[in-house]
Design a protein around this motif. Structure first.
Motif, PDB file in Angstrom:
ATOM      1  N   SER A  98       0.714  -1.189  -0.064  1.00 54.22           N
ATOM      2  CA  SER A  98       0.036  -0.049   0.037  1.00 54.22           C
ATOM      3  C   SER A  98       0.965   1.303   0.019  1.00 54.22           C
ATOM      4  CB  SER A  98      -0.857   0.056   1.219  1.00 54.22           C
ATOM      5  OG  SER A  98      -1.770  -1.172   1.071  1.00 54.22           O
ATOM      6  N   TYR A 116      -1.684  11.813   4.506  1.00 50.83           N
ATOM      7  CA  TYR A 116      -3.034  11.632   3.947  1.00 50.83           C
ATOM      8  C   TYR A 116      -3.693  12.368   4.922  1.00 50.83           C
ATOM      9  CZ  TYR A 116      -1.183   7.438   1.778  1.00 50.83           C
ATOM     10  OH  TYR A 116      -0.444   6.686   1.059  1.00 50.83           O
ATOM     11  N   SER A 168     -11.764   7.570   3.214  1.00 51.04           N
ATOM     12  CA  SER A 168     -11.923   7.443   1.679  1.00 51.04           C
ATOM     13  C   SER A 168     -10.133   7.741   1.135  1.00 51.04           C
ATOM     14  CB  SER A 168     -12.524   8.636   1.045  1.00 51.04           C
ATOM     15  OG  SER A 168     -12.343   9.873   1.596  1.00 51.04           O
ATOM     16  N   ASP A 169      -9.416   8.317   1.942  1.00 51.53           N
ATOM     17  CA  ASP A 169      -8.010   8.554   1.569  1.00 51.53           C
ATOM     18  C   ASP A 169      -6.799   7.646   2.092  1.00 51.53           C
ATOM     19  OD1 ASP A 169      -9.482  10.730   0.488  1.00 51.53           O
ATOM     20  OD2 ASP A 169      -8.117  12.468   1.213  1.00 51.53           O
ATOM     21  N   GLU A 176      -4.708   5.093   0.272  1.00 50.24           N
ATOM     22  CA  GLU A 176      -5.494   4.855  -1.176  1.00 50.24           C
ATOM     23  C   GLU A 176      -4.382   5.517  -2.140  1.00 50.24           C
ATOM     24  OE1 GLU A 176      -8.098   3.149  -2.122  1.00 50.24           O
ATOM     25  OE2 GLU A 176      -8.294   2.710   0.132  1.00 50.24           O
ATOM     26  N   LYS A 232      -4.009   9.460  -3.217  1.00 52.74           N
ATOM     27  CA  LYS A 232      -4.699  10.195  -2.313  1.00 52.74           C
ATOM     28  C   LYS A 232      -3.946  10.708  -1.357  1.00 52.74           C
ATOM     29  CE  LYS A 232      -9.145   9.788  -3.631  1.00 52.74           C
ATOM     30  NZ  LYS A 232     -10.323  10.133  -2.985  1.00 52.74           N
TER      31      LYS A 232
END
Length: 172
Positions: A16, A74, A79-80, A83, A86
């Protein structure tokens, strides 16, 4: 932590964090609060009193003076967090064994989370058996969170001036 848990953390968290490098504008464009993917330099004076919002990050347990550290900020929202694309700001610095300090300027007061990856051979890829990683608040990494701790475990609040956090690096 047993071998299965370590593999889960390394396989998912480091992957990630292993986002591709991109050429993007300087950090000043991130001040609007809407821009992502800003590659900036490490300027410790940016976290001095009166210089705006940011986080002075002390990174500990860096295994070797080899490769690069990639530090990404981040927004502290589901949602971020981790990701692709992001991240707000990214700093890359040559790794030094032991402890290092980095100042991460931030767009303004709010909730943020930080991810750090140590790319030992500097190839820009995640090498599961070598590279290390860490996150703000040093969350526990285990099989149940599959190496991607919840944003609620990694986020922290920043006011109108710089604050400080410590991130502990972990390796296989």
């Amino acid at each position: 932590m047993n071998g299965m848990q370590t593999i889960g953390w390394a396989g998912t968290a480091l992957a990630s964090l292993g986002l591709a490098l991109s050429a993007t504008p300087a950090w000043s464009q991130a001040k609007s609060g809407t821009d992502y993917r800003n590659v900036i330099s490490n300027n410790l004076s940016a976290c001095a009193p009166g210089n705006g919002t940011g986080t002075m990050i002390t990174i500990t347990n860096i295994s070797q003076s080899k490769g690069k550290l990639r530090i990404q900020a981040y927004r502290g929202v589901k949602s971020d967090w981790l990701e692709g694309g992001k991240w707000l700001n990214r700093i890359e610095v040559p790794a030094r064994s032991g402890t290092m300090r980095v100042c991460m300027p931030l767009p303004g007061p709010g909730t943020y989370a930080i991810a750090v990856r140590h790319d030992l051979n500097g190839n820009g890829k995640t090498d599961l058996t070598e590279d290390g990683g860490g996150m703000s608040n040093n969350p526990s990494i285990n099989l149940f969170n599959l190496g991607k701790p919840s944003y609620t475990k990694t986020r922290y609040t920043v006011g109108d001036r710089a604050n400080s956090i410590t991130i502990q690096m972990r390796y296989m």
